[in-house]
Scaffold this motif. Structure first.
Motif, PDB file in Angstrom:
ATOM      1  N   ASN A 181       0.824  -1.206   0.000  1.00  0.00           N
ATOM      2  CA  ASN A 181       0.000   0.000   0.000  1.00  0.00           C
ATOM      3  C   ASN A 181       0.856   1.253   0.000  1.00  0.00           C
ATOM      4  OD1 ASN A 181       0.160   1.304   2.841  1.00  0.00           O
ATOM      5  ND2 ASN A 181      -0.053  -0.887   3.251  1.00  0.00           N
ATOM      6  N   VAL A 182       0.240   2.353  -0.410  1.00  0.00           N
ATOM      7  CA  VAL A 182       0.856   3.678  -0.350  1.00  0.00           C
ATOM      8  C   VAL A 182      -0.129   4.573   0.393  1.00  0.00           C
ATOM      9  CG1 VAL A 182       1.479   5.721  -1.725  1.00  0.00           C
ATOM     10  CG2 VAL A 182       2.235   3.447  -2.464  1.00  0.00           C
ATOM     11  N   GLN A 183       0.299   5.123   1.522  1.00  0.00           N
ATOM     12  CA  GLN A 183      -0.547   6.038   2.305  1.00  0.00           C
ATOM     13  C   GLN A 183      -0.352   7.441   1.742  1.00  0.00           C
ATOM     14  OE1 GLN A 183      -2.533   5.168   4.903  1.00  0.00           O
ATOM     15  NE2 GLN A 183      -1.949   3.011   4.849  1.00  0.00           N
ATOM     16  N   PHE A 184      -1.443   8.081   1.330  1.00  0.00           N
ATOM     17  CA  PHE A 184      -1.321   9.378   0.668  1.00  0.00           C
ATOM     18  C   PHE A 184      -0.670  10.437   1.577  1.00  0.00           C
ATOM     19  CE2 PHE A 184      -5.288   7.942  -1.843  1.00  0.00           C
ATOM     20  CZ  PHE A 184      -4.490   7.272  -2.765  1.00  0.00           C
ATOM     21  N   ASP A 185      -1.153  10.572   2.822  1.00  0.00           N
ATOM     22  CA  ASP A 185      -0.642  11.646   3.688  1.00  0.00           C
ATOM     23  C   ASP A 185       0.849  11.488   3.991  1.00  0.00           C
ATOM     24  OD1 ASP A 185      -3.303  12.320   3.752  1.00  0.00           O
ATOM     25  OD2 ASP A 185      -3.560  12.133   5.922  1.00  0.00           O
ATOM     26  N   SER A 186       1.256  10.256   4.353  1.00  0.00           N
ATOM     27  CA  SER A 186       2.644  10.074   4.805  1.00  0.00           C
ATOM     28  C   SER A 186       3.614   9.755   3.674  1.00  0.00           C
ATOM     29  CB  SER A 186       2.702   8.989   5.887  1.00  0.00           C
ATOM     30  OG  SER A 186       2.056   7.818   5.425  1.00  0.00           O
ATOM     31  N   ASP A 187       3.164   9.004   2.648  1.00  0.00           N
ATOM     32  CA  ASP A 187       4.092   8.627   1.572  1.00  0.00           C
ATOM     33  C   ASP A 187       4.173   9.690   0.472  1.00  0.00           C
ATOM     34  OD1 ASP A 187       4.696   6.216   2.802  1.00  0.00           O
ATOM     35  OD2 ASP A 187       3.026   5.166   1.862  1.00  0.00           O
ATOM     36  N   LEU A 188       3.177  10.569   0.414  1.00  0.00           N
ATOM     37  CA  LEU A 188       3.180  11.638  -0.598  1.00  0.00           C
ATOM     38  C   LEU A 188       2.894  12.984   0.085  1.00  0.00           C
ATOM     39  CD1 LEU A 188       1.157   9.627  -3.262  1.00  0.00           C
ATOM     40  CD2 LEU A 188       3.523  10.378  -3.537  1.00  0.00           C
ATOM     41  N   PRO A 189       3.776  13.380   1.037  1.00  0.00           N
ATOM     42  CA  PRO A 189       3.497  14.576   1.849  1.00  0.00           C
ATOM     43  C   PRO A 189       3.444  15.867   1.039  1.00  0.00           C
ATOM     44  CG  PRO A 189       5.743  13.796   2.225  1.00  0.00           C
ATOM     45  CD  PRO A 189       5.067  12.746   1.392  1.00  0.00           C
ATOM     46  N   GLU A 190       4.071  15.843  -0.168  1.00  0.00           N
ATOM     47  CA  GLU A 190       4.094  17.065  -0.987  1.00  0.00           C
ATOM     48  C   GLU A 190       2.699  17.530  -1.407  1.00  0.00           C
ATOM     49  OE1 GLU A 190       5.366  13.681  -3.921  1.00  0.00           O
ATOM     50  OE2 GLU A 190       5.252  14.048  -1.760  1.00  0.00           O
ATOM     51  N   PHE A 191       1.712  16.622  -1.340  1.00  0.00           N
ATOM     52  CA  PHE A 191       0.343  17.009  -1.736  1.00  0.00           C
ATOM     53  C   PHE A 191      -0.465  17.589  -0.571  1.00  0.00           C
ATOM     54  CE2 PHE A 191       1.662  13.951  -4.985  1.00  0.00           C
ATOM     55  CZ  PHE A 191       1.383  14.693  -6.134  1.00  0.00           C
ATOM     56  N   ARG A 192       0.120  17.532   0.634  1.00  0.00           N
ATOM     57  CA  ARG A 192      -0.449  18.179   1.826  1.00  0.00           C
ATOM     58  C   ARG A 192      -1.912  17.811   2.090  1.00  0.00           C
ATOM     59  NH1 ARG A 192       2.459  23.819   2.631  1.00  0.00           N
ATOM     60  NH2 ARG A 192       4.525  23.173   1.967  1.00  0.00           N
ATOM     61  N   THR A 193      -2.226  16.537   1.927  1.00  0.00           N
ATOM     62  CA  THR A 193      -3.602  16.106   2.210  1.00  0.00           C
ATOM     63  C   THR A 193      -3.725  15.715   3.674  1.00  0.00           C
ATOM     64  OG1 THR A 193      -3.028  13.855   1.517  1.00  0.00           O
ATOM     65  CG2 THR A 193      -4.089  15.264  -0.132  1.00  0.00           C
ATOM     66  N   GLN A 194      -4.933  15.747   4.166  1.00  0.00           N
ATOM     67  CA  GLN A 194      -5.234  15.193   5.500  1.00  0.00           C
ATOM     68  C   GLN A 194      -6.323  14.160   5.291  1.00  0.00           C
ATOM     69  OE1 GLN A 194      -5.958  18.917   7.733  1.00  0.00           O
ATOM     70  NE2 GLN A 194      -4.487  18.089   9.172  1.00  0.00           N
ATOM     71  N   GLY A 195      -5.991  12.908   5.618  1.00  0.00           N
ATOM     72  CA  GLY A 195      -6.935  11.818   5.338  1.00  0.00           C
ATOM     73  C   GLY A 195      -7.146  11.664   3.835  1.00  0.00           C
ATOM     74  N   GLY A 196      -6.129  12.041   3.043  1.00  0.00           N
ATOM     75  CA  GLY A 196      -6.199  11.868   1.582  1.00  0.00           C
ATOM     76  C   GLY A 196      -6.967  12.952   0.846  1.00  0.00           C
ATOM     77  N   VAL A 197      -7.427  13.974   1.571  1.00  0.00           N
ATOM     78  CA  VAL A 197      -8.260  15.005   0.925  1.00  0.00           C
ATOM     79  C   VAL A 197      -7.851  16.407   1.355  1.00  0.00           C
ATOM     80  CG1 VAL A 197     -10.272  13.461   0.767  1.00  0.00           C
ATOM     81  CG2 VAL A 197     -10.058  14.998   2.735  1.00  0.00           C
TER      82      VAL A 197
END
Length: 532
Positions: A35-51
């Motif tokens: 899996n890839v967690q959006f918040d932690s593995d892609l921090p550059e997108f600055r999501t919280q809970g993926g949104v």
């Protein structure tokens, strides 16, 4: 024909907070997951809970490039861990329902000419007219919902066509808002995908069709003809049919994987891409529901999944085309008052102990001597009513119950409601019906006993940690044989089964039959009182 043991099938799930994948072998055993967690593995997108939750607190979006980059990441991760992509015979998957992706003019060219030496996200940088995709958590389209319902003659008429009344999160209403407030971006769009068909497009290297099942969550598709409804399209945005193209069966093989994945990761040339679907339909496949089955997820909110042959849409709940059988339907009913209400009653009536709660449940006869309780701590979705309402065996309101009666009234009331609303949508209990229970409360046998008694059917427990992902892998496998008439149940019969938990008490149906009727009448009364 038995599949060779070393072949495998992949199921992806582009959910709200992460991208997950599972691999299963020819015997349907899980062999790999990542899996890839959006918040932690892609921090550059600055999501919280993926949104991203916007300032108005109603608008909720996710960056489409984050989803593309997550696919780059997960495949690299698998490759580095030594996963052998050359054994993958087919892949499928799911996406969070209702979310939409807007491909800019010229994006198809980019998809068809991907360079295997580069990452997907770097090549698709300029491919999206709308950078931030509206997702299912968005509730900013009330005005568009009202316009759509009035255009077709009301909420029930819209449900009769599309399976649901207008909901803010449903894709058609999101498209209407984008056309209204970002007209230039709408005009720049050559194709609109759901999150599911967007994901399938990445693997295909071309635009993938929206499937019937996920397409049912848009307020745009006629669920009976399985075509876009012209009145709904007209009320939403111009040139919409052109941007959506025709939907396809959820079991369809859309084509072979793009040369990009063959050269970059070593997928075989004949690896097939089976239509992706929504995460709820994907979970139905992962739970291996069959005709007559009902799945009850007992969580913070309770969700009921049904397999239906003859649907009767209402303004409550949703009816979608079935993802594994094109001649059937599935229904989804959400109840807001789930485990939090059960925990409140446990704390007040059983000193915070589940053991005490169970003892109390067992101490009162089934049917609760005719006492019925309706417990809507928060404004309920199904039906839209609120408050705690207690009735004695004569149907008279009472202020309190004893602790034991209160506990049984809560559990019986919650399950009577589930059966009443399921039957309203066309659900029928048939010989062989199973109730599949998941979620926190499914570990409590006494609660499950009431569920079994109310539905007069055996209850099985299932582990659904990866149900949408597994559903993708199972559907990939089934997709290869679906056209030759093999049923989904037959294709996945070797998968690990559900565990039998409880069977109905003898005589339960004689008690709950009349109570169901009474519960429905009392709920109707509560709804009238709430709406004044």
């Amino acid at each position: 024909m038995a599949a060779p043991a070393d072949c495998c099938y992949l199921g992806f799930d582009f959910s709200t907070q992460q991208l997950k994948v599972v691999a299963i072998d020819g015997n349907l055993q899980v062999t790999n997951q990542s899996n890839v967690q959006f918040d932690s593995d892609l921090p550059e997108f600055r999501t919280q809970g993926g949104v991203h939750i916007h300032e108005d607190r109603l608008t909720v979006t996710s960056p489409v490039h984050m989803w593309v980059k997550a696919l780059d990441l997960i495949l690299e991760k698998m490759k580095n861990a030594g996963f052998d992509f050359s054994n993958v015979k087919a892949l499928s998957g799911s996406g969070q329902q209702h979310g939409s992706v807007y491909w800019r003019k010229g994006a198809r060219q980019a998809l068809q000419h991907l360079d295997p030496g580069r990452d997907l996200h770097s090549m698709l940088q300029g491919s999206f007219a709308v950078q931030d995709s509206p997702v299912w958590m968005d509730s900013s389209t009330t005005e568009q919902c009202q316009c759509l319902e009035s255009a077709v003659g009301g909420a029930q008429q819209l449900a009769d066509i599309t399976g649901s009344r207008a909901y803010e999160r449903f894709t058609g209403n999101q498209i209407a808002k984008i056309h209204q407030f970002q007209t230039d971006k709408y005009n720049e769009t050559e194709r609109i995908s759901l999150v599911s068909s967007f994901a399938a497009s990445l693997f295909l290297g071309d635009y993938a069709a929206i499937d019937y099942s996920d397409g049912s969550g848009m307020n745009l598709m006629d669920i009976f003809t399985k075509k876009w409804s012209q009145p709904c399209l007209n009320a939403t945005a111009p040139q919409l049919a052109e941007k959506l193209k025709e939907p396809k069966p959820s079991t369809a093989v859309l084509g072979s994987v793009s040369p990009y994945f063959i050269e970059r990761f070593g997928f075989p040339e004949d690896c097939k891409v089976v239509a992706f679907t929504g995460d709820n339909p994907g979970s139905l496949a992962g739970m291996r529901l069959q005709e007559g089955d009902i799945a009850v997820s007992l969580g913070t909110s309770d969700t009921v999944f049904l397999w239906i042959k003859e649907p009767r849409p209402t303004v409550e709940g949703h009816i979608f085309c079935n993802p594994v059988d094109c001649h059937s339907y599935m229904a989804l009913i959400c109840y807001k008052n789930g485990s939090l209400t059960r925990e409140r009653i446990r704390n007040e009536c059983a000193e915070g102990s589940w053991e005490g709660f169970s003892r109390a449940l067992r101490s009162v006869p089934i049917g609760n001597n005719g006492n019925i309780g309706i417990y809507f701590d928060a404004m309920e979705i199904t039906p839209p009513a609120v408050g705690v309402h207690r009735f004695d065996k004569h149907g008279r309101r009472v202020a309190t119950f004893t602790r034991e009666v209160e506990i049984r009234a809560l559990v019986e009331g919650q399950f009577l409601a589930k059966r009443v609303h399921a039957q309203k949508l066309g659900y029928k209990i048939i010989p062989g019906t199973r109730v599949l229970a998941t979620g926190g409360a499914s570990s409590n046998k006494d609660i499950l006993q009431v569920l079994s008694d109310v539905f007069n059917a055996p209850v099985y427990t299932i582990d659904v940690a990866n149900s949408a992902c597994l559903g993708g892998a199972y559907r990939a496998m089934h997709g290869l044989v679906a056209e030759s008439g093999v049923s989904f149940a037959e294709a996945v019969r070797k998968a690990p089964g559900a565990q039998l938990a409880v069977t109905p008490t003898t005589g339960a149906e004689e008690i709950y039959g009349p109570l169901l009727k009474r519960y429905a009448e009392l709920e109707e009364k509560v709804l009238k009182d709430t709406t004044g």
